[in-house]
Write a protein that holds these residues in place. Structure first.
Motif, PDB file in Angstrom:
ATOM      1  N   ILE A  50       0.874  -1.177   0.000  1.00 11.51           N
ATOM      2  CA  ILE A  50       0.000   0.000   0.000  1.00 11.51           C
ATOM      3  C   ILE A  50       0.910   1.225   0.000  1.00 11.51           C
ATOM      4  CG2 ILE A  50      -1.783   1.260   1.251  1.00 11.51           C
ATOM      5  CD1 ILE A  50      -2.634  -1.509   2.403  1.00 11.51           C
TER       6      ILE A  50
ATOM      7  N   GLU B  53       0.205   4.486  -0.027  1.00  8.88           N
ATOM      8  CA  GLU B  53      -0.158   5.702   0.705  1.00  8.88           C
ATOM      9  C   GLU B  53       0.429   5.768   2.113  1.00  8.88           C
ATOM     10  OE1 GLU B  53      -4.360   6.151   1.009  1.00  8.88           O
ATOM     11  OE2 GLU B  53      -4.640   4.188   1.883  1.00  8.88           O
ATOM     12  N   ASP B  54       0.839   4.632   2.686  1.00 12.53           N
ATOM     13  CA  ASP B  54       1.429   4.675   4.029  1.00 12.53           C
ATOM     14  C   ASP B  54       2.961   4.678   3.991  1.00 12.53           C
ATOM     15  OD1 ASP B  54       1.913   2.067   3.298  1.00 12.53           O
ATOM     16  OD2 ASP B  54       1.035   1.154   5.079  1.00 12.53           O
ATOM     17  N   LYS B  55       3.523   4.938   2.803  1.00  8.84           N
ATOM     18  CA  LYS B  55       4.975   4.977   2.628  1.00  8.84           C
ATOM     19  C   LYS B  55       5.432   6.426   2.432  1.00  8.84           C
ATOM     20  CE  LYS B  55       5.341   0.372   1.847  1.00  8.84           C
ATOM     21  NZ  LYS B  55       4.575  -0.237   2.887  1.00  8.84           N
ATOM     22  N   THR B  56       6.718   6.662   2.704  1.00  8.83           N
ATOM     23  CA  THR B  56       7.283   7.984   2.435  1.00  8.83           C
ATOM     24  C   THR B  56       7.407   8.162   0.922  1.00  8.83           C
ATOM     25  OG1 THR B  56       9.580   7.200   2.411  1.00  8.83           O
ATOM     26  CG2 THR B  56       8.673   7.877   4.563  1.00  8.83           C
TER      27      THR B  56
ATOM     28  N   GLN C  55       7.968   5.331  -1.883  1.00  9.17           N
ATOM     29  CA  GLN C  55       7.020   5.184  -2.992  1.00  9.17           C
ATOM     30  C   GLN C  55       7.762   5.153  -4.321  1.00  9.17           C
ATOM     31  OE1 GLN C  55       4.445   8.534  -2.388  1.00  9.17           O
ATOM     32  NE2 GLN C  55       3.126   7.455  -0.942  1.00  9.17           N
TER      33      GLN C  55
END
Length: 72
Positions: A24, A26-29, A33
């Motif tokens: 996922i 969106e929960d990564k820096t 990403q």
């Protein structure tokens, strides 16, 4: 089944439960990403970048029209 997944029957029988987990973004820096996106095939990367380009262009037009319509 072995042929379908391009595995040997021994690999299927002695499966060690290392199924890749869902990623996922969106929960990564932002750096993480981009690192993940860089792992994609070239065609997939181009598709992602074209989609982002389109969304950014749409946002610029939306912002432009909202600013100019608000000035009327």
């Amino acid at each position: 089944m072995a042929h379908l997944f391009n595995l040997t029957t021994d690999q299927i029988i002695n499966y060690d439960d290392k199924i890749p987990k869902e990623i996922i973004l969106e929960d990564k820096t932002a750096v993480e990403q981009m690192r993940l996106i860089q792992q994609l095939d070239d065609d997939d990367k181009q598709t992602i970048f074209k989609l982002i380009d389109k969304m950014l262009t749409n946002k610029k037009f939306k912002d432009f029209f909202q600013k100019n319509v608000a000035a009327l």
